[in-house]
Write a protein that holds these residues in place. Structure first.
Motif, PDB file in Angstrom:
ATOM      1  N   ASN A  31       0.650  -1.015   0.104  1.00 26.53           N
ATOM      2  CA  ASN A  31      -0.148  -0.046   0.410  1.00 26.53           C
ATOM      3  C   ASN A  31       0.419   1.552   0.036  1.00 26.53           C
ATOM      4  O   ASN A  31       2.451   0.958  -0.322  1.00 26.53           O
ATOM      5  CB  ASN A  31      -0.931  -0.063   1.289  1.00 26.53           C
ATOM      6  N   ILE A  32       0.215   2.821  -0.148  1.00 28.01           N
ATOM      7  CA  ILE A  32       0.953   3.782  -0.114  1.00 28.01           C
ATOM      8  C   ILE A  32       1.277   4.967   0.744  1.00 28.01           C
ATOM      9  O   ILE A  32       1.615   5.760   0.807  1.00 28.01           O
ATOM     10  CB  ILE A  32       1.028   3.850  -1.728  1.00 28.01           C
ATOM     11  N   TRP A  33       0.623   4.542   1.888  1.00 26.95           N
ATOM     12  CA  TRP A  33       0.404   5.408   3.008  1.00 26.95           C
ATOM     13  C   TRP A  33       2.102   5.131   3.561  1.00 26.95           C
ATOM     14  O   TRP A  33       1.941   3.953   3.370  1.00 26.95           O
ATOM     15  CB  TRP A  33      -0.365   5.445   3.585  1.00 26.95           C
ATOM     16  N   ARG A  34       1.894   5.984   4.081  1.00 25.71           N
ATOM     17  CA  ARG A  34       3.177   7.163   5.388  1.00 25.71           C
ATOM     18  C   ARG A  34       3.162   5.935   6.517  1.00 25.71           C
ATOM     19  O   ARG A  34       2.274   5.843   6.438  1.00 25.71           O
ATOM     20  CB  ARG A  34       3.487   8.213   5.004  1.00 25.71           C
ATOM     21  N   THR A  35       4.227   5.196   7.045  1.00 27.25           N
ATOM     22  CA  THR A  35       4.184   4.514   7.192  1.00 27.25           C
ATOM     23  C   THR A  35       4.638   5.617   9.078  1.00 27.25           C
ATOM     24  O   THR A  35       5.136   6.207   9.421  1.00 27.25           O
ATOM     25  CB  THR A  35       6.006   3.289   7.715  1.00 27.25           C
ATOM     26  N   ASP A  36       3.962   4.803   9.814  1.00 26.06           N
ATOM     27  CA  ASP A  36       3.965   5.527  11.320  1.00 26.06           C
ATOM     28  C   ASP A  36       5.317   4.841  12.410  1.00 26.06           C
ATOM     29  O   ASP A  36       4.730   3.619  12.420  1.00 26.06           O
ATOM     30  CB  ASP A  36       2.669   4.510  11.588  1.00 26.06           C
ATOM     31  N   LEU A  37       6.336   5.801  11.576  1.00 29.47           N
ATOM     32  CA  LEU A  37       7.693   5.111  11.873  1.00 29.47           C
ATOM     33  C   LEU A  37       7.315   4.851  13.982  1.00 29.47           C
ATOM     34  O   LEU A  37       8.328   3.859  14.549  1.00 29.47           O
ATOM     35  CB  LEU A  37       8.477   6.402  11.559  1.00 29.47           C
ATOM     36  N   ASP A  38       6.657   6.038  14.312  1.00 28.66           N
ATOM     37  CA  ASP A  38       6.594   5.835  15.913  1.00 28.66           C
ATOM     38  C   ASP A  38       6.185   4.385  16.306  1.00 28.66           C
ATOM     39  O   ASP A  38       6.526   3.687  17.107  1.00 28.66           O
ATOM     40  CB  ASP A  38       5.845   6.756  16.917  1.00 28.66           C
ATOM     41  N   ALA A  39       4.943   3.945  15.779  1.00 23.93           N
ATOM     42  CA  ALA A  39       4.249   2.620  16.150  1.00 23.93           C
ATOM     43  C   ALA A  39       5.748   1.269  15.336  1.00 23.93           C
ATOM     44  O   ALA A  39       5.100   0.378  16.591  1.00 23.93           O
ATOM     45  CB  ALA A  39       3.433   2.361  15.567  1.00 23.93           C
ATOM     46  N   VAL A  40       6.155   1.700  15.336  1.00 17.25           N
ATOM     47  CA  VAL A  40       6.771   0.548  14.290  1.00 17.25           C
ATOM     48  C   VAL A  40       8.234   0.199  15.117  1.00 17.25           C
ATOM     49  O   VAL A  40       8.339  -0.796  15.394  1.00 17.25           O
ATOM     50  CB  VAL A  40       7.488   0.710  12.356  1.00 17.25           C
TER      51      VAL A  40
END
Length: 772
Positions: free
Chosen positions: A300-309
């Motif tokens: 998919n093409i949504w920005r990654t929630d880097l905090d969640a990762v």
């Protein structure tokens, strides 16, 4: 300081401007040589490897490139091309394209069989089509291609550290079909020595790692296949290459401990679809092995929630230390190339997105955030702000759409009368002959059509002139169909750029890219819309075109719509609500279109759902819930049709037999399916199931330039007649004719109509005997 490695399973092949598509089609037209095509391939690979290196990835991935399909690459690598493709000592590239496209002009192969292409089907639950290997009990394997080794040398000459990639032996066999009904797993012992040769040669070339892809570990496997993994990988390990076993698209579940204990040097898992398993994998995987966590979404093409990762990775980092690699969940084949070219995209929506290049940057930022948290803080703050703006945007949710769905009556997804009663009304109104002939919807998109559309988009053609040009194309399509003697006509879809994009452009809640192309198969690319908000239909979409076409002929003209599940599956879908909630919103919008078409005098409405099977979860435990909701979405769209309005649907290459009850539950009056490449084998399940409604099995493979003869189609129809009662059978091509030329289209359809007429004669001659 922790040292984190980054890599990706694969990169888009087609190029930023679809350079590969252009080069392939020039080569197929005879306008360029094989060497000129090869040079385009070298240029693209060099560019894509450079992008990976420049993003700081520790390895570039080699072996993910294909001129048509990566599974076809493996068919040639392992020397298992079916005998019918061994034709006049053709070079490997020519045979490769014959595997994919068949042989035109009625030529015959050395074995005396027609040069039909290999069957295509969907790559797991994606919209990518792979070529299905054909095997039998006598199949022998041999190392027969140097393409992979040549590309490794190419990358090394450019100074790259190489990670080669291969489809694993068990997945290759699983994805194949046995043409004689034998057990594919029985071929494993013959296949493994060839894999061993490949791995040994890659090691000799100095390849640091070999990614060996076994996505079937995310499926519900029979015990025999599960048991085969340990034996197979013990043997592969003898080659001495460092193997990174890669899975994706699904959780491992009962195969988790198996995957962790296999004798490989590392394990890649899908940390997006199976984020909940990351800690368990970290626990089970021996400490000396690398864990590659695919935490950036490759689908998919949504920005990654880097905090969640980072929060998800924290306990994994504690367990793995420096033996952690970061990656995308799967190959980036399934997303567009880069946002850099999207100069016209809505600025707010663009700030929420990440394409392949941007995902490389996200991996780099995650690595920095772990290794040097302070230096990553400004970039993390920018990502955090973009995510917050998406959650807070008042444009995303539409209260009216949600209220209308909540107010639907309990029977909103139910046709008024059962099929048997509808069939009588429709038969009296339409008065069609036995074995009625039709097409799936689209006709050739000629250079004139494409030029008019391009001129209209850039403002060089005003709306009145564009509409006049499209009406002329529709009139021509109607005249050609009448001359061919087809029974049910279509308007040809001249005005449509794509069966999903066209509808999305007329629906609220969608955004569109200019260069967001994704490969579907070969040179065929799609540009999926982006569903970012609630969906509604501001105005009728197809009604004027359908009304105009129907006014040109006495024969019925089908109204042509794309169904809600297919629009969902072939779009990049918002991830802030359940996917099938979005499908219901689309269904409600398309329901209004069905009603407007029938009110305009259109007696047949086709609601295409080629992606229904594609959306099926890979794990059986999740399939029933999906199918219930998907079927309801289709029925919600179709249920507004009056009893006398005949509803058709169409489905593409897929294995349908395991979901036949749900296909029947769609309650479409007529279903058309792609069956010609499988020689009607896909139809057997419909016969065994006693499919209750009418069915049109495809008799013409539109993905090949080969024009089938009347006798070819007759053979398929007789095969269908042996499985399905004659009164239920329609006659049609496999799919839409958008990608074909008019000469071959008319020749094939002329043969198809002649075959249908012969079937009618045979049915008439049989009647007295059947009555007796």
């Amino acid at each position: 300081m922790k040292k984190i490695h980054t890599h990706i399973p694969g990169f888009p092949r087609i190029g930023a401007q679809r350079e590969l598509k252009t080069a392939l089609e020039r080569h197929w037209r005879g306008e360029s040589t094989a060497e000129e095509l090869a040079e385009v391939g070298r240029t693209l690979r060099s560019r894509h490897w450079a992008a990976q290196r420049d993003a700081g990835l520790d390895f570039v991935t080699v072996g993910d490139f294909a001129f048509y399909d990566h599974v076809a690459n493996h068919i040639q690598l392992f020397g298992c091309e079916p005998a019918r493709f061994h034709f006049r000592d053709e070079p490997a590239l020519a045979r490769y394209f014959t595997l994919a496209r068949g042989r035109s002009g009625g030529e015959r192969c050395g074995c005396g069989q027609e040069g039909a292409a290999l069957e295509m089907t969907k790559w797991f639950d994606t919209n990518y089509h792979y070529l299905v290997p054909e095997l039998d009990a006598d199949t022998r394997f041999a190392l027969a291609s140097t393409r992979l080794f040549d590309e490794v040398a190419e990358a090394q000459a450019l100074g790259h550290a190489v990670k080669a990639t291969l489809i694993g032996p068990l997945t290759f066999l699983w994805l194949a079909k046995a043409t004689d009904g034998s057990c594919r797993l029985d071929l494993l012992d013959r296949l493994l020595p060839v894999y061993g040769e490949v791995l040994a040669r890659l090691k000799e070339q100095g390849v640091a790692w070999v990614q060996i892809e076994e996505p079937i570990l995310g499926l519900d496997l029979p015990q025999a296949w599960r048991s085969a993994f340990e034996t197979a990988y013990w043997q592969l390990n003898q080659a001495g290459a460092q193997l990174l076993l890669a899975t994706y698209f699904s959780p491992l579940e009962e195969n988790l401990s198996l995957a962790c204990r296999l004798p490989v040097a590392g394990l890649h898992v899908d940390g997006v679809r199976a984020a909940h398993e990351l800690v368990s994998v970290a626990d089970w995987l021996p400490v000396h092995k690398v864990l590659s966590a695919g935490v950036v979404d490759g689908r998919n093409i949504w920005r990654t929630d880097l905090d969640a990762v980072l929060a998800t990775l924290a306990p994994v980092l504690d367990k793995r230390g420096g033996r952690l690699w970061l990656s995308t969940s799967c190959s980036l084949l399934h997303v567009p190339y880069s946002l850099a070219a999207e100069t016209a995209l809505d600025a707010e929506v663009e700030s929420w997105l990440a394409f392949a290049h941007e995902k490389l940057a996200e991996l780099a930022l995650l690595k920095t955030a772990i290794e040097a948290p302070g230096s990553a803080a400004p970039a993390l703050a920018a990502t955090r702000a973009a995510l917050a703006s998406r959650r807070a945007s008042p444009r995303v949710r539409d209260a009216a759409v949600r209220a209308r769905l909540a107010a639907l009556p309990a029977d909103a997804a139910q046709r008024k009368s059962p099929f048997a009663e509808r069939r009588l009304l429709q038969g009296a109104m339409l008065n069609l002959p036995p074995f009625p002939t039709t097409t799936i919807g689209s006709f050739p998109q000629t250079p004139d059509i494409r030029a008019a559309r391009a001129a209209f988009r850039r403002g060089a053609l005003d709306s009145a002139a564009y509409e006049a040009a499209m009406r002329a194309e529709i009139a021509q399509a109607i005249r050609r169909q009448e001359a061919l003697g087809l029974d049910v006509l279509v308007h040809g879809e001249a005005e449509r750029n794509d069966m999903v994009e066209y509808f999305g452009e007329h629906l609220a809640g969608f955004a569109f890219t200019r260069h967001g192309w994704v490969q579907s198969y070969g040179s065929r690319c799609v540009k999926p819309p982006v569903i970012w908000g609630d969906v509604s239909r501001p105005a009728p979409i197809t009604v004027d075109w359908a009304r105009y076409a129907q006014g040109l002929t006495e024969k019925p003209v089908k109204g042509m719509l794309t169904g809600p599940v297919t629009i969902l599956q072939w779009s990049f879908v918002r991830d802030d609500q359940p996917r099938l909630d979005t499908a219901d919103q689309i269904a409600l919008a398309m329901r209004d279109e069905v009603d407007d078409l029938q009110r305009a005098g259109i007696a047949i409405v086709q609601i295409d759902e080629p992606a229904l099977r594609e959306g099926l979860p890979l794990r059986q435990s999740r399939q029933a819930g999906y199918l219930d909701r998907a079927v309801r979405a289709f029925r919600l769209t179709a249920a507004v049709a009056r009893d006398a309005t005949q509803v058709h649907t169409h489905m593409c290459y897929a294995e349908f037999n395991d979901i036949l009850p749900q296909i029947a539950a769609l309650d479409a009056d007529v279903i058309t399916i792609e069956t010609s490449r499988s020689a009607m084998a896909l139809l057997d399940g419909f016969g065994d199931f006693r499919y209750p409604n009418d069915i049109g099995p495809g008799v013409y493979d539109i993905h090949s330039p080969r024009v089938p003869g009347r006798e070819d189609m007759l053979a398929l129809l007789r095969r269908a007649r042996a499985v399905i009662p004659a009164e239920q059978l329609w006659v049609n091509p496999d799919c839409g004719l958008k990608t074909r030329g008019w000469d071959e289209t008319e020749s094939a359809l002329r043969n198809m109509v002649a075959a249908a007429h012969q079937m009618r004669r045979e049915a008439n001659s049989r009647k007295p005997l059947e009555a007796a």
